[in-house]
Design an enzyme around this catalytic site. Sequence first.
Site, PDB file in Angstrom:
ATOM      1  N   SER A  12       0.848  -1.191   0.000  1.00  0.00           N
ATOM      2  CA  SER A  12       0.000   0.000   0.000  1.00  0.00           C
ATOM      3  C   SER A  12       0.881   1.237   0.000  1.00  0.00           C
ATOM      4  O   SER A  12       2.050   1.183   0.393  1.00  0.00           O
ATOM      5  CB  SER A  12      -0.899   0.025   1.238  1.00  0.00           C
ATOM      6  OG  SER A  12      -0.175   0.452   2.386  1.00  0.00           O
ATOM      7  N   ASP A  13       0.332   2.364  -0.430  1.00  0.00           N
ATOM      8  CA  ASP A  13       1.038   3.616  -0.207  1.00  0.00           C
ATOM      9  C   ASP A  13       0.869   3.995   1.267  1.00  0.00           C
ATOM     10  O   ASP A  13       0.138   3.351   2.023  1.00  0.00           O
ATOM     11  CB  ASP A  13       0.501   4.707  -1.136  1.00  0.00           C
ATOM     12  CG  ASP A  13       1.550   5.779  -1.428  1.00  0.00           C
ATOM     13  OD1 ASP A  13       2.469   5.952  -0.602  1.00  0.00           O
ATOM     14  OD2 ASP A  13       1.442   6.447  -2.467  1.00  0.00           O
ATOM     15  N   TYR A  14       1.543   5.053   1.663  1.00  0.00           N
ATOM     16  CA  TYR A  14       1.643   5.470   3.066  1.00  0.00           C
ATOM     17  C   TYR A  14       0.250   5.686   3.675  1.00  0.00           C
ATOM     18  O   TYR A  14      -0.475   6.583   3.261  1.00  0.00           O
ATOM     19  CB  TYR A  14       2.445   6.768   3.118  1.00  0.00           C
ATOM     20  CG  TYR A  14       3.122   7.085   4.408  1.00  0.00           C
ATOM     21  CD1 TYR A  14       4.475   6.829   4.591  1.00  0.00           C
ATOM     22  CD2 TYR A  14       2.429   7.689   5.443  1.00  0.00           C
ATOM     23  CE1 TYR A  14       5.128   7.158   5.771  1.00  0.00           C
ATOM     24  CE2 TYR A  14       3.064   8.019   6.631  1.00  0.00           C
ATOM     25  CZ  TYR A  14       4.416   7.746   6.793  1.00  0.00           C
ATOM     26  OH  TYR A  14       5.047   8.077   7.972  1.00  0.00           O
ATOM     27  N   THR A  15      -0.131   4.845   4.607  1.00  0.00           N
ATOM     28  CA  THR A  15      -1.415   4.857   5.328  1.00  0.00           C
ATOM     29  C   THR A  15      -2.629   4.695   4.414  1.00  0.00           C
ATOM     30  O   THR A  15      -3.754   5.021   4.802  1.00  0.00           O
ATOM     31  CB  THR A  15      -1.608   6.126   6.196  1.00  0.00           C
ATOM     32  OG1 THR A  15      -1.753   7.279   5.358  1.00  0.00           O
ATOM     33  CG2 THR A  15      -0.444   6.338   7.153  1.00  0.00           C
ATOM     34  N   ALA A  16      -2.437   4.176   3.198  1.00  0.00           N
ATOM     35  CA  ALA A  16      -3.564   4.045   2.270  1.00  0.00           C
ATOM     36  C   ALA A  16      -4.613   3.062   2.780  1.00  0.00           C
ATOM     37  O   ALA A  16      -5.803   3.200   2.464  1.00  0.00           O
ATOM     38  CB  ALA A  16      -3.066   3.614   0.888  1.00  0.00           C
TER      39      ALA A  16
END
Length: 661
Positions: free
Chosen positions: A295-299
């Site tokens: 995932s992207d950052y905190t996605a």
Amino acid sequence: MTKAIMRRTLRPIAFTLALLFVLSSAGPAQRARPAVSAKNVEIERKINALLARMTLAEKLGQLQQLDGEAKGNYRPEHLEMARKGLLGSTLNVRGAKMTNELQRAALESRLKIPILLGFDVIHGYRTIFPVPLGETASWDMSLLEKSAAVAAAESRAAGVHWTFAPMVDIARDPRWGRIIEGAGEDTYLGTQAAIARVRGFQGTDYSRPDRILATAKHWVGYGAAEAGRDYSTTNITERALREVYFPPFKAAIDAGVDSFMTSFNDLDGVPATANPFVLKDVLRKEWKFDGLVVSDYTAVMELMFHGLAKDEADAAMYALNAGTDMEMVSRFYNKHGEDLLKRKKISMTTIDESVRNVLRIKFRLGLFENPFAEEGREKAEVFKKANLDTAKLAAEKSFVLLKNDNETLPIKKSIKEIAVIGTLADNKAEMNSNWAGDGQPEDPITVLQALKDKFPQMRIRYEAACDPKCETDAGFKKAADAAKDSDFTILVIGESSAMSGEASSRSNIDLPGRQLELVKAVHAAGKPYAVVLINGRPLTINWVAENSPAILEVWFPGTMAGPAIVDTLFGDANPGGKLPVTFPRSVGQIPIYYNQKNTGRPFKASEKYTSKYLDIDNTPLYPFGFGLSYTKFAIENLKLDKLEILPNEKLRVTVDVRNTG
């Protein structure tokens, strides 16, 4: 569909020539992924053996990536989690000493599974290259590959195994700050850049001590954010996905990329991080991808803000079931995985498949055999002279000469007194731009310093005039006086690094603040001058384009900014870059790109009811593929072997090009 409807009209000749250049420099378009080998079979056997021994907590731990502290340090809890086998990966932890300490802790765990260490190596690790949009302006795929290889060698020497690059999003809205990270507006050029950068980072075997794992991001459609506003929603048809946005990702897979990162946006109402259509149907089933999806950052957490998930457990469920293997920073997989399994919201098969994808990458990286970085190698490899030489060449080739009336450039070396104006002419940190890896703010060489080094006898007067925001004209008089009293002026203007990149969208892409007034003040001095434009996106610079005698687009050039710019201004390097993205006249034209589809009422100046504006030309300020040179060329004898082609046919184009300068 009839053949008549399927026929495609030929593109403008200028683009045809540019396309030929890409084709000639890019090499083979694709490299087949390796077939099943004895090595791969053995890896799968080892993965099965590990899975059979792992507890649920250890499995969920492999799906967790946590952020490090400032300056590359791991957090105290990382060591304890690593010793318990509960941490699969980190991001931003770097440096051979620091990464080795973390790996030693991981090898104290019950199953001795090494940590996967990731870092945003976007346009260089310590040696910083031009930002990707600028580097793409070289249209030199071998150079893109080489710069990625240098970044990979420095990164691996510093204990980093995995980069979250290349960004292969097609972007056609220059208001979007992250246009700086990609290859621009064209799908074909984007595929070639993706292939080159994946090859550079990974080579043919990314377990080698000078290679790292690449990531194709952001999967998918992130570059189509509405209104050019970062993290905004998207509205993309499946046809547009498959024709415009998918191809660079598929090219990356064909080049061997083994990780994907999900995007922040939604697709047809479903966030990409929890979207089974793109993560399972396309990526896994159609394209047979067997690598890792992060995932992207905190996605994963943000699935709640999208309105898909009602709580943390829901977010973990949707992301895991859709095919997002590893959760970056947020901890919902670990926190809720056991309960979700008990409630049958997820299955052990789903968990095992994600763990399998993570372990497969660790085996392919060779981390089980060689988990440690050599500290001596880090000192020898990082920021060495050969890397700086490559960075200088990359910068020179990225520069685009937008205007050069009356051969204003190159500057004559016989000039006795020169004025250098603009704070960006002497700001080291700004040359690195954003996402500058481990680049240090004191590393870059500025234009002013390079000029002094190259011409120690020349009289140089420097005036900052104003900072990049340029909210006051207090320094303009001194700048104008300097221009008036000198033989030539180098005027360095544009954006600061904070004005482009992630979370840095702009509704107005004029020169920031009162910089245009500064240009006019220098222009009014009546002496020869050249504008050096530093920026991470196309800008609307109409007055400058119409009135300034010379404009050199240099993007954010990186560590060797000054020497590359000065050598180019004085003719020791020739600016040969071509724009990978269209420069609009006004934000009102956006989106504007070279291959917009035909309309039933195409523009015709003599007729009212055609597709046009009342107050501005349809044409861009500078079109895709535009770029001048210090010399002149004659293009003659253009021949096509046919005037109409079907989608599955080929067209042969030949042309004679003579250097007449």
